[in-house]
Design an enzyme around this catalytic site. Structure first.
Site, PDB file in Angstrom:
ATOM      1  N   ALA A  77      38.498  46.285  87.368  1.00 52.97           N
ATOM      2  CA  ALA A  77      39.600  46.845  86.579  1.00 52.97           C
ATOM      3  C   ALA A  77      39.580  46.197  85.202  1.00 52.97           C
ATOM      4  O   ALA A  77      38.870  45.205  84.983  1.00 52.97           O
ATOM      5  CB  ALA A  77      40.930  46.589  87.274  1.00 52.97           C
ATOM      6  N   LYS A  78      40.305  46.733  84.274  1.00 47.28           N
ATOM      7  CA  LYS A  78      40.430  46.116  82.949  1.00 47.28           C
ATOM      8  C   LYS A  78      41.645  46.719  82.257  1.00 47.28           C
ATOM      9  O   LYS A  78      42.040  47.843  82.565  1.00 47.28           O
ATOM     10  CB  LYS A  78      39.176  46.405  82.109  1.00 47.28           C
TER      11      LYS A  78
END
Ligand code: NAD
Length: 424
Positions: free
Chosen positions: A113-114
């Site tokens: 994720a980011k």
């Protein structure tokens, strides 16, 4: 087949399209079916949020933020949050996919994720930064949580920003949720050994590479670009293992020290000068010459995209360990391969930080804090196991370590995706 997330002009480098096509290639090499490759490439969730902030002047400013979960087949999402004026959806998507690969390569139970907000935090007061962080955290709160997606610091975010996110999500939940972020201060559930974990991981990979190549560490000449959170502990860690740091650069310039830098002297000099330049006994050289200085090991630990075709052609070292994220361009990588320069890629070399984050999260879930020795011992074993797995596959496939690491990551994600099947 690759989805274009953002309608940027097609002649501009698009990091999302780049990583998506690399994952596709790895999938083809593994003989995965097209449907599975499509599932592995495509981000699962993209949330774009408007972030209104009351500025100190009383005016309201609008910012845009994102949180992207790329793939959750191996576990909850994991990845940093960056505050930067150039943040965009393609960059965040690309970084979220990088995290899926990185977590799979070091075999920790996370997906990728980011997140990020398009803002220049240098222009904000502390109060404005806190209000921006809390409103962004509130807006992405439905998506994050200790069992869903666990953010961490990235460019321009730090333990204080993580503390505000943890507090905001905890207030919404009605109880403390230390496991919602990592990279927190120790006082609120951070881990011993988190600071410096990336550099420790880079050191383990460097030593493991030397061992595989039957080269003793003693006297190996190293050049390092960057003397920040990753670069400065590296000078010490590598020197302590007998290597000589003969070249070093920071944003102010580069120095050449053929006999090797004395890390204690350098630390004392840096404390006063706030730069490596002027280090007693160092010859000033042009920043562009750093990677051409006579050396055995090159370690980019500053910016992305610095090892391009030209730098790769002139590189003196026969080994490179990527401490920075994405330091090598596609063209640069091809030149390094053609010159037989052995490269430990970023998804493996700099994964020590996310491994330490995993340990911090595990401690928060257990409600039991580990001693420094235990963190270091487990970090060392995890990094060694990851390096060995990639090396073994590299021998079998006869591919560069960069391509091999990607194959290992995609293979593990594919296995988890297939085992779980397709809902509904
Ligand atoms: P930092 O901001 O602490 O340090 C960056 C260093 O790079 C500084 O010494 C700065 O002077 C130098 N620098 C900046 N521009 C330069 C230039 N043009 N030429 C030479 N040097 C220059 O950042 P950091 O946390 O040490 O991160 C460095 C790299 O490592 C980044 O690519 C980051 O994404 C990656 N990384 C960091 C971590 C971590 O735990 N901090 C984890 C994984 C990857």
């Amino acid at each position: 087949m690759v989805t274009r997330l953002h309608e940027a002009p097609s002649d501009v480098f698009n990091p999302w399209l780049h990583i998506a096509s690399l994952i596709e290639q790895a999938g083809h090499l593994l003989g995965l079916n097209e449907g599975l490759i499509k599932r592995i490439v495509t981000p699962e969730r993209i949330l774009e949020v408007a972030v209104p902030v009351r500025m100190d002047s009383g005016d309201i400013e609008m910012f845009t933020g994102w949180r992207i979960q790329h793939n959750s087949s191996r576990g909850p999402g994991k990845g940093g949050i960056r505050f930067h004026p150039s943040v965009n959806v393609d960059e965040i998507a690309a970084l979220s996919a990088d995290m899926s690969i990185k977590c799979a390569v070091v075999n920790i139970p996370y997906g990728g994720a980011k997140g990020g907000v398009r803002v220049d935090p240098a222009l904000l007061s502390r109060g404005e930064l806190e209000r921006l962080t809390r409103r962004y955290a509130f807006s992405i709160a439905p998506m994050i949580g200790p069992d869903r997606d666990i953010p961490a610091p990235d460019i321009n975010t730090d333990p204080q920003v993580m503390s505000w996110i943890m507090d905001t999500v905890s207030m919404l939940a009605g109880h403390s949720l230390p496991g919602v972020v990592t990279g927190k201060p120790l006082a609120i559930g951070g881990s011993l050994g988190h600071a410096g974990a990336t550099s420790f991981g880079v050191t383990i990979c460097t030593m493991a590479l030397l061992k595989q190549l039957n080269r003793p560490a003693l006297g190996e000449r190293v050049v390092i670009q960057g003397y920040g959170k990753v670069g400065s502990p590296l000078v010490k860690l590598l020197s302590e293992r007998g290597m000589k740091v003969v070249g070093l650069a920071d944003i102010h310039g580069a120095i050449h020290v053929p006999d090797g830098i004395d890390y204690l002297k350098l630390a004392a000099h840096f404390e006063d000068a706030k730069s490596i330049m002027g280090y007693p006994g160092g010859d000033e050289v042009h920043a562009d010459e750093l990677f051409s200085l006579p050396s055995d090991i090159a370690i980019p630990a500053a910016l992305g995209g610095v090892i391009d075709e030209k730098v790769a052609e002139k590189m003196s070292a026969s080994m490179m360990v990527e401490a920075a994220n994405g330091p090598t361009t596609g063209e640069g990588a091809a030149v390094l391969t053609s010159r037989n320069i052995q490269v430990v890629p970023d998804v493996l070399a700099n994964a020590g930080g996310v491994v330490a984050s995993y340990f911090e999260w595990a401690q928060d879930l257990q409600g039991f804090m580990w001693e420094m020795e235990l963190v270091q011992q487990r970090l060392e074993k995890t990094m060694h196991d990851a390096f060995d797995a990639v090396w073994l596959r590299h021998d079998q496939l006869n591919l560069p370590l960069r391509d091999t690491a990607l194959v290992v990551g995609v293979e593990r994600i594919a296995e988890a995706t297939e085992l779980r099947g397709l809902f509904p």
